[in-house]
Design a protein around this motif. Structure first.
Motif, short mmCIF file in Angstrom:
data_model
loop_
_atom_site.label_atom_id
_atom_site.label_comp_id
_atom_site.label_asym_id
_atom_site.label_seq_id
_atom_site.Cartn_x
_atom_site.Cartn_y
_atom_site.Cartn_z
N PRO A 1 1.06 -1.09 -0.44
CA PRO A 1 -0.01 0.15 -0.38
C PRO A 1 0.59 1.27 0.44
CG PRO A 1 -1.29 -1.60 1.87
CD PRO A 1 0.04 -2.10 1.28
N VAL A 2 2.04 1.19 0.84
CA VAL A 2 2.43 2.24 0.82
C VAL A 2 2.95 2.84 -0.31
CG1 VAL A 2 5.04 1.33 0.52
CG2 VAL A 2 5.16 3.61 2.18
N ASP A 3 3.72 1.64 -1.50
CA ASP A 3 3.82 2.27 -2.81
C ASP A 3 2.98 2.85 -3.30
OD1 ASP A 3 6.62 0.86 -2.79
OD2 ASP A 3 5.50 -1.53 -3.76
N LEU A 4 1.39 2.26 -3.03
CA LEU A 4 0.65 3.19 -4.32
C LEU A 4 0.30 4.90 -3.96
CD1 LEU A 4 -1.55 3.03 -6.06
CD2 LEU A 4 -3.45 2.18 -4.64
N ARG A 5 0.63 5.11 -2.26
CA ARG A 5 0.48 6.18 -1.31
C ARG A 5 1.60 7.21 -2.32
NH1 ARG A 5 -0.87 3.30 3.31
NH2 ARG A 5 1.31 3.39 4.31
N ALA A 6 2.51 6.75 -2.04
CA ALA A 6 3.78 7.51 -2.37
C ALA A 6 3.66 7.64 -3.96
CB ALA A 6 5.08 6.64 -3.35
N GLY A 7 2.60 7.34 -4.33
CA GLY A 7 2.57 7.31 -6.25
C GLY A 7 1.61 8.54 -6.12
N PHE A 8 0.68 8.32 -5.16
CA PHE A 8 -0.71 9.50 -5.44
C PHE A 8 0.67 11.10 -4.47
CE2 PHE A 8 -3.54 12.03 -2.48
CZ PHE A 8 -4.88 12.08 -3.46
N LEU B 1 -4.12 14.34 -0.28
CA LEU B 1 -5.28 14.02 0.34
C LEU B 1 -6.04 15.40 0.06
CD1 LEU B 1 -8.02 13.18 -0.30
CD2 LEU B 1 -7.73 12.24 2.33
N THR B 2 -5.63 15.91 1.44
CA THR B 2 -5.65 17.45 2.07
C THR B 2 -5.96 18.59 1.15
OG1 THR B 2 -5.31 17.03 4.10
CG2 THR B 2 -5.53 19.31 4.04
N LEU B 3 -4.48 18.91 0.02
CA LEU B 3 -4.04 19.92 -1.18
C LEU B 3 -5.62 19.39 -1.81
CD1 LEU B 3 -0.67 19.89 -1.16
CD2 LEU B 3 -1.98 21.77 0.09
N VAL B 4 -5.72 18.22 -2.25
CA VAL B 4 -6.38 18.11 -3.31
C VAL B 4 -8.76 18.19 -2.97
CG1 VAL B 4 -7.42 16.47 -4.24
CG2 VAL B 4 -5.32 15.83 -4.60
N LEU B 5 -8.04 18.16 -1.91
CA LEU B 5 -9.91 18.14 -1.49
C LEU B 5 -10.13 20.08 -1.20
CD1 LEU B 5 -10.54 15.74 1.18
CD2 LEU B 5 -11.26 15.75 -0.89
N LEU B 6 -9.40 20.33 -0.80
CA LEU B 6 -8.80 21.98 -0.32
C LEU B 6 -9.19 22.64 -1.87
CD1 LEU B 6 -8.91 24.72 1.25
CD2 LEU B 6 -6.77 24.48 0.86
N GLN B 7 -8.70 22.12 -2.78
CA GLN B 7 -8.32 22.84 -4.27
C GLN B 7 -10.11 22.79 -4.35
OE1 GLN B 7 -6.87 24.56 -6.62
NE2 GLN B 7 -6.99 23.89 -8.75
#
Length: 508
Positions: free
Chosen positions: A79-86, A149-155
């Motif tokens: 899972p860390v690999d997917l989170r790192a990509g995001f 994730l916070t930055l995306v939601l803020l945008q």
């Protein structure tokens, strides 16, 4: 049971990581093709620069391909690999606006190819070390993921707020109709003791009258930040005896001028239409608005510094706090435009002494903020990369001329202050390749070739004698709008131009 529950998640992670790597490889190939063909923004680069970037794109492609091959030989990624990509995609793309500037499809492809290459390095390193993740790295991973994730939601939240509650803080170039609806003065608003008319313009009620009539269309320069009797349109009206109806809306550009002219300006059946163009923002604005309708809208909303609300709002708030730290009162002129004070020239000097004596005016912005605000338009219209902006501007201007077909049509060119005041141009630290007079040198011949009168205020403003401090003081203090002195000079020049047009063309 546990295997059946985790298998779909493992399959999703594998597909998601593979998709990110495949997207990076595609971006590498597309950017490589554009570099080889020298197309788009890469066309202006010298051959050695394109060759170097092509080698970089090949390296990016090799890294993405290696990571894809490694993924195919291993079990499902952690899972860390997917989170790192995001996190890398979000945070890395947020660096694009300040480092690259305006949106460019070719540079965006190369940028994402580079991010995919960094992600590939991460994965290849993880392949060698195995799947275990150190606790410290896991904490950093979670912090980076949550921040992204916070930055995306803020945008997304800012975009929703801008749609529901349009304001200058949340504004980005968008729908002309929405901008006009949010920026037009509410009917009856009293500015310097003078009420806006029923259509929301700072002028008398528009109507057809006997004799020659003029419709003047523009932005906040036509609206004005002086009492109504000091506006350049009023000055020209008094000098010529013509009826001049003003249609000015703050923050508007040529796309909005077309709507204003079609819905309101032509309703008075004018003999002459004058479009006031402020070179400081009208030229670049046309290109920004047109770019939003040329595809990649979602990419522009994230990668263009004029469209990304995180950067736009952040910059505006930074300037606001910088002004607050100076200890000055904000919106000096905005407050002056409120309901108090006189509307006529005889009483205005008492309520607004800076009208007659520029030395009594408080600055609208601090010096550092004003210099920062002037830097962007100087680069946008005087720099070597402004050609695309002029093309979009001329398309809009041609459409405006077509709307006024059968009537007199003229363009009033209002220079930016950095073109008039030598000290401001020097303080702007203009690059050697910037041409201070490029707007007039580009627009003037275009208008002449089409027989459209050009009322160029630049030579007139430069012809005003300098005051003892070396400045001409035709603009509000550290605010790019014309003051009463500037309006007087502009009004006299507009009056002379209208009289010349009438001598050459009889009234309809």
């Amino acid at each position: 049971m546990r295997r059946s529950q985790t298998a779909p998640a493992a399959g999703f992670r594998r597909a998601a990581v593979a998709g990110l790597l495949l997207l990076g490889a595609i971006c590498s190939v597309l950017s490589l093709v554009r570099l080889v063909k020298a197309s788009g923004d890469f066309a202006v680069l010298p051959g050695y620069a394109r060759l170097s970037l092509a080698g970089l794109a090949l390296a990016f492609l090799a890294l993405s391909s290696s990571a894809l091959y490694g993924l195919a030989k291993r079990r499902s990624p952690h899972p860390v690999d997917l989170r790192a990509g995001f996190a890398l995609g979000v945070l890395g793309s947020l660096l694009y606006p300040p480092l690259v500037g305006g949106y460019s499809y070719g540079w965006a492809l190369l940028w994402f190819a580079g991010l995919a290459a960094l992600y590939s390095i991460w994965l290849l390193t993880r392949y060698r070390r195995g799947r275990d993740v150190e606790p410290r790295r896991r904490l950093l991973d979670l912090l980076a993921f949550n921040l992204s994730l916070t930055l995306v939601l803020l945008q997304l939240g800012l975009a929703a707020a801008a749609w529901l509650f349009p304001s200058s803080l949340l504004s980005v170039p968008g729908s002309a109709d929405r901008l006009l609806a949010s920026s037009r003065c509410p009917p009856g608003t009293v500015r310097f003791g003078f009420p806006c008319n029923s259509l929301g313009y700072y002028d008398e009620e528009p109507q057809s009258v006997p004799g020659t009539q003029v419709a003047l269309v523009g932005d906040s320069f036509v609206l004005g930040i002086v009492p109504h009797s000091f506006l350049f349109s009023t000055v020209a009206e008094q000098l010529t005896g013509l009826r001049i109806d003003s249609f000015g809306v703050p923050r508007a550009g040529l796309p909005e001028y077309r709507i204003i002219l079609g819905s309101d300006g032509l309703s008075v059946d004018p003999d002459i239409v004058v479009v006031a163009v402020f070179v400081g923002n009208d030229i670049a604005y046309s290109h920004q608005v047109r770019a939003r309708h040329q595809g990649h809208a979602w990419l522009r909303a994230w990668l263009d510094r004029d469209q990304n609300l995180l950067w736009a709002v952040g910059t505006r708030l930074r300037r606001l706090f910088a002004e607050l730290r100076t200890g000055r009162r904000l919106a000096t002129l905005g407050e002056a435009g409120g309901s108090r004070g006189a509307a006529n020239s005889g009483e205005a000097a008492g309520d607004y002494p800076w009208i007659e004596d520029y030395r009594l005016e408080e600055p609208t912005y601090s010096r550092p903020t004003y210099l920062e605000l002037e830097q962007s338009p100087a680069e946008a219209v005087c720099g070597p990369e402004s050609a695309a902006a002029y093309r979009s501007f001329f398309e809009d201007l041609e459409a405006l001329a077509a709307q006024a077909r059968g009537r007199g049509f003229a363009v009033l060119l209002i220079p930016d202050e950095f073109q008039v005041e030598d000290a401001l141009w020097k303080a702007n630290e203009a690059a050697p390749e910037w041409d201070r007079d490029l707007p007039q040198q580009t627009i003037g011949p275009w208008l002449d070739a089409r027989g459209i009168p050009c009322i160029d205020l630049l030579p007139v403003f430069r012809g005003v004698s300098a005051e003892p401090d070396g400045g001409r003081h035709l603009y509000h203090f550290q605010d790019t709008h014309l003051n009463a002195r500037g309006n007087r000079v502009a009004g006299r020049e507009l009056a002379s131009a209208l009289q010349r047009m009438l001598e050459q063309r009889p009234a309809r």
